[in-house]
Design a protein around this motif. Structure first.
Motif, PDB file in Angstrom:
ATOM      1  N   GLY A   1      44.078  29.841  46.997  1.00 49.86           N
ATOM      2  CA  GLY A   1      43.789  30.060  48.405  1.00 49.86           C
ATOM      3  C   GLY A   1      44.984  29.867  49.307  1.00 49.86           C
ATOM      4  O   GLY A   1      44.848  29.944  50.544  1.00 49.86           O
ATOM      5  N   VAL A   2      46.188  29.646  48.721  1.00 48.56           N
ATOM      6  CA  VAL A   2      47.394  29.434  49.516  1.00 48.56           C
ATOM      7  C   VAL A   2      47.973  30.781  49.907  1.00 48.56           C
ATOM      8  O   VAL A   2      48.121  31.692  49.076  1.00 48.56           O
TER       9      VAL A   2
ATOM     10  N   LEU B   1      41.183  41.999  44.386  1.00 48.39           N
ATOM     11  CA  LEU B   1      41.716  41.047  43.411  1.00 48.39           C
ATOM     12  C   LEU B   1      42.979  41.626  42.755  1.00 48.39           C
ATOM     13  O   LEU B   1      42.981  42.763  42.283  1.00 48.39           O
ATOM     14  N   GLN B   2      44.068  40.841  42.760  1.00 47.54           N
ATOM     15  CA  GLN B   2      45.316  41.232  42.097  1.00 47.54           C
ATOM     16  C   GLN B   2      45.358  40.605  40.700  1.00 47.54           C
ATOM     17  O   GLN B   2      45.080  39.419  40.537  1.00 47.54           O
ATOM     18  N   GLN B   3      45.750  41.452  39.703  1.00 48.75           N
ATOM     19  CA  GLN B   3      45.787  40.993  38.312  1.00 48.75           C
ATOM     20  C   GLN B   3      47.157  41.331  37.699  1.00 48.75           C
ATOM     21  O   GLN B   3      47.817  42.290  38.102  1.00 48.75           O
TER      22      GLN B   3
ATOM     23  N   VAL C   1      44.847  37.376  45.723  1.00 51.31           N
ATOM     24  CA  VAL C   1      43.843  38.169  46.449  1.00 51.31           C
ATOM     25  C   VAL C   1      44.508  38.771  47.686  1.00 51.31           C
ATOM     26  O   VAL C   1      45.164  38.047  48.450  1.00 51.31           O
ATOM     27  N   LEU C   2      44.346  40.076  47.861  1.00 52.84           N
ATOM     28  CA  LEU C   2      44.807  40.759  49.074  1.00 52.84           C
ATOM     29  C   LEU C   2      43.625  40.852  50.037  1.00 52.84           C
ATOM     30  O   LEU C   2      42.606  41.465  49.712  1.00 52.84           O
TER      31      LEU C   2
ATOM     32  N   THR D   1      31.429  37.219  42.950  1.00 52.64           N
ATOM     33  CA  THR D   1      31.365  38.676  43.136  1.00 52.64           C
ATOM     34  C   THR D   1      32.753  39.301  43.046  1.00 52.64           C
ATOM     35  O   THR D   1      32.940  40.366  42.440  1.00 52.64           O
ATOM     36  N   LEU D   2      33.744  38.616  43.634  1.00 55.66           N
ATOM     37  CA  LEU D   2      35.121  39.116  43.599  1.00 55.66           C
ATOM     38  C   LEU D   2      35.639  39.186  42.166  1.00 55.66           C
ATOM     39  O   LEU D   2      36.247  40.182  41.752  1.00 55.66           O
ATOM     40  N   LEU D   3      35.397  38.133  41.405  1.00 52.47           N
ATOM     41  CA  LEU D   3      35.879  38.110  40.021  1.00 52.47           C
ATOM     42  C   LEU D   3      35.148  39.134  39.150  1.00 52.47           C
ATOM     43  O   LEU D   3      35.714  39.705  38.218  1.00 52.47           O
TER      44      LEU D   3
END
Length: 636
Positions: free
Chosen positions: A137-138, A209-211, A220-221, A180-182
């Motif tokens: 979350g940073v 979500l960035q992977q 996360v964008l 939900t995001l994951l």
């Protein structure tokens, strides 16, 4: 400068990097040439290339790589010959390979960095607030729009927890949203956040979500769109709609919502020529009937449903033609007002109930600004059935009252006529009785009988003249004018009331100035005015104990008028009664008719004079009559 540029160029400037890269390359060359060290010293040229790469300039990498390669070859040639290929040559090849590999890696890194920088610049150009946060979350990236909207510069925002910095409030549990995001790799929703100044914002959030290449989440964008004003406007619109709906449904006035857009189109297609729109419509009733069917009813409130006996709006959601009768002309006026751009139209008509009966109503049709307002024409309808019934009852009552008033007026006038002729009739009776007594004597006195009969005839004629004058007065016939001596009028009036005054023990005193100029008027009418004033004065004192006196004075007021006053010693007139004393049908006597004084004032005014009254309660009343002198005689 992007965040990446600030990070890579924070330690030294590009010029400094170039300088130290060159110094390092020269130092490696000197060590390789001048020292007997046997090793791949030239590999250290890789460090010089990496320093040049930190300038983020492709040309700097190529120049540094080329220079290092040339220095490696030069050092080998200066230190060794080309006759035999031994280990120094292998070390030189290894050094060149290292330089080449480092250059390729640096160029690849430069390309990746450039792509990221370009993407960052694009993100900064966006009007949406965009930031990137890691899995904890940073915040790791913060674009310009986020700086402007939230108030925190990138230096203050990067490295902070996004939820703590923005005080984010989610529509659901945070854990559910993360799940939900994951699961899907995306999430969209509306959240509430606060700026640095504490202002609350409502934003539409879109998370991606960035992977990494292994599919592991690394960040996360978040893209946020400020919809605070839109939400406020929507909320206000919803509240307005709810308020309108409450008023629409709760109003006791019938309200009809109509769509007149079809009417607008039909009116534009009309060719009225030189005739006005109203005349054209009046000559084309078929178009008006068609227009009534084009006015679509979209909603009807409960008050109007009740007014026409319907159980719901479905009975009306067709057209105006269902409500109005075939011969109704009010729609024509509304149609003209609508075509001419009037803001509203008012009228009165009848609505058709579902049971076939008619309801009288007042209505107002409001026309909002065209063309958007054509779909929201409102008609406000008020049931006036009770008012009309009350008006009909009032008209009937007024007719009855007018009839009663005519009957009462006829009775009052009849009584007034009887009142006026009472004195000559009483004199006739008195004279007739006296004549009978003279005839019944042993020796009848024929002279007295003749005089009595003459008096009877005179009084009969006088009664006839009174009736004639009253009829003429009611017909507004001009009075019979003659030059009269006021002294004679006073004597005749006194003789007429002498019997009645004597019966009530009233003493009449006459004080007339000698040589008064004559007046012009009707003898009988002026006699009756004085008779009425004297009779009224005597009746006012009829129940009073003690002396009862009436004083009649006649004298000149000035060179143009004669004044006659009748003053009694009775109880006087109450102050509240004085203003209404001469009003028709107003009386202070029991059984009075209220016509005598009104006729007296009208008679005096018809002679060009005035009649007034003044009184002090307990000190008697005084009536003052003024008449103009006749202009046919001059004073002696």
């Amino acid at each position: 400068m992007t965040a990446h540029d600030r990070a890579t160029g924070s330690s030294m400037s590009r010029a400094g990097l170039r300088f130290w890269s060159a110094v390092l390359a020269v130092a490696v060359f000197l060590v390789d040439v001048l020292t007997p060290l046997e090793g791949a010293v030239a590999v250290l040229y890789v460090v010089a290339i990496l320093l040049a790469a930190r300038t983020n300039r492709r040309n700097d990498i190529i120049v540094a790589a080329t220079g290092c390669a040339l220095l490696t070859v030069s050092a080998y040639l200066l230190s060794h010959d080309l006759e035999a290929i031994a280990s120094p040559a292998v070390r030189a090849v290894v050094s060149l390979a290292a330089i080449g590999i480092a250059t390729l890696l640096a160029l690849q890194n430069y390309a990746a960095t450039s792509r990221l920088a370009a993407q960052a610049r694009l993100l900064n150009l966006s009007h949406d607030m965009i930031f990137v946060r890691d899995r904890g979350g940073v915040i790791t990236f913060w674009n310009k729009a986020a700086e402007q909207a939230y108030g925190w510069p990138a230096e203050d925002a990067i490295g902070r927890l996004a939820d703590d910095l923005l005080q984010t409030r989610y529509p659901d549990r945070r854990e559910t949203i993360e799940a939900t995001l994951l699961e899907t790799g995306r999430w969209e929703g509306r959240v509430e956040q606060r700026t640095k100044a504490g202002v609350a914002l409502t934003v539409d959030a879109r998370w991606a979500l960035q992977q990494n290449h292994l599919g592991k989440p690394i960040g996360v964008l978040e893209t946020h769109t400020d919809v605070t004003d839109r939400v406020a406007a929507h909320t206000a619109l919803v509240q307005s709609e709810q308020r309108y709906r409450r008023m629409f449904d709760a109003s006791r006035i019938g309200v009809v919502e109509e769509d007149w857009s079809g009417l607008r189109t039909a009116l534009k297609s009309l060719d009225t020529g030189e005739a006005g729109l109203r005349d054209h419509l009046a000559r084309n009733p078929d178009f008006v009937r068609q227009a009534r069917r084009l006015a679509k009813i979209t909603d009807v409130n409960p008050a109007l449903q009740k007014m026409v006996g319907a159980n719901g709006p479905s009975a009306f959601i067709e057209n105006v033609d269902r409500l109005l009768g075939e011969n109704d002309i009010s729609f024509l006026g509304a149609l003209v007002a609508f075509a001419q751009g009037e803001p509203f139209y008012e009228g009165e008509t009848e609505l058709a109930r579902l049971d076939g009966s008619r309801v009288p109503v007042l209505f107002t049709i409001t026309f909002p600004a065209a063309p958007q307002g054509d779909r929201n024409v409102l008609a406000f309808v008020v049931d006036i059935t009770e008012r009309q019934q009350a008006q009909d009852a009032l008209l009937a009552a007024q007719a009855e009252l007018a009839h009663a008033a005519r009957v009462a007026t006829l009775g009052e006038l009849s009584a007034s006529i009887a009142h006026e002729v009472n004195q000559p009739l009483a004199a006739i009776v008195t004279s007739g009785q006296a004549g009978l007594r003279w005839l019944r004597r042993d020796v009848p006195d024929l002279n007295e009988v003749a005089a009595t009969i003459t008096h009877v005839v005179s009084e009969g004629r006088r009664a006839s003249e009174i009736v004639t004058r009253i009829r003429a007065f009611l017909k507004k016939t001009p009075a019979q004018q003659a030059v009269l001596q006021i002294g004679e009028i006073i004597e005749e009036a006194a003789s007429l009331v002498a019997h009645e005054l004597a019966r009530d023990d009233v003493v009449l005193t006459i004080e007339a100035e000698p040589g008064l100029r004559p007046v012009r008027g009707d003898r009988v009418q002026l006699q009756q005015v004085l008779v009425n004033l004297l009779i009224n004065a005597g009746q006012a004192m009829s129940d009073q104990p003690g002396a009862r006196t009436i004083t009649l004075r006649a004298g000149a007021v000035d060179g143009e008028r004669l004044a006659i006053t009748v003053q009694d010693s009775g109880p006087g007139i109450m102050p509240d009664d004085l203003p209404r004393l001469f009003d028709p049908f107003f009386t202070t006597k029991d059984g009075g008719m209220g016509m005598g004084l009104a006729i007296c004032r009208t008679t005096v005014e018809a002679h060009g004079g005035q009649l007034s009254a003044e009184s002090t309660p307990g000190a008697g009343a005084t009536f003052r009559l003024t008449l103009p002198y006749s202009q046919e005689h001059t004073p002696p």
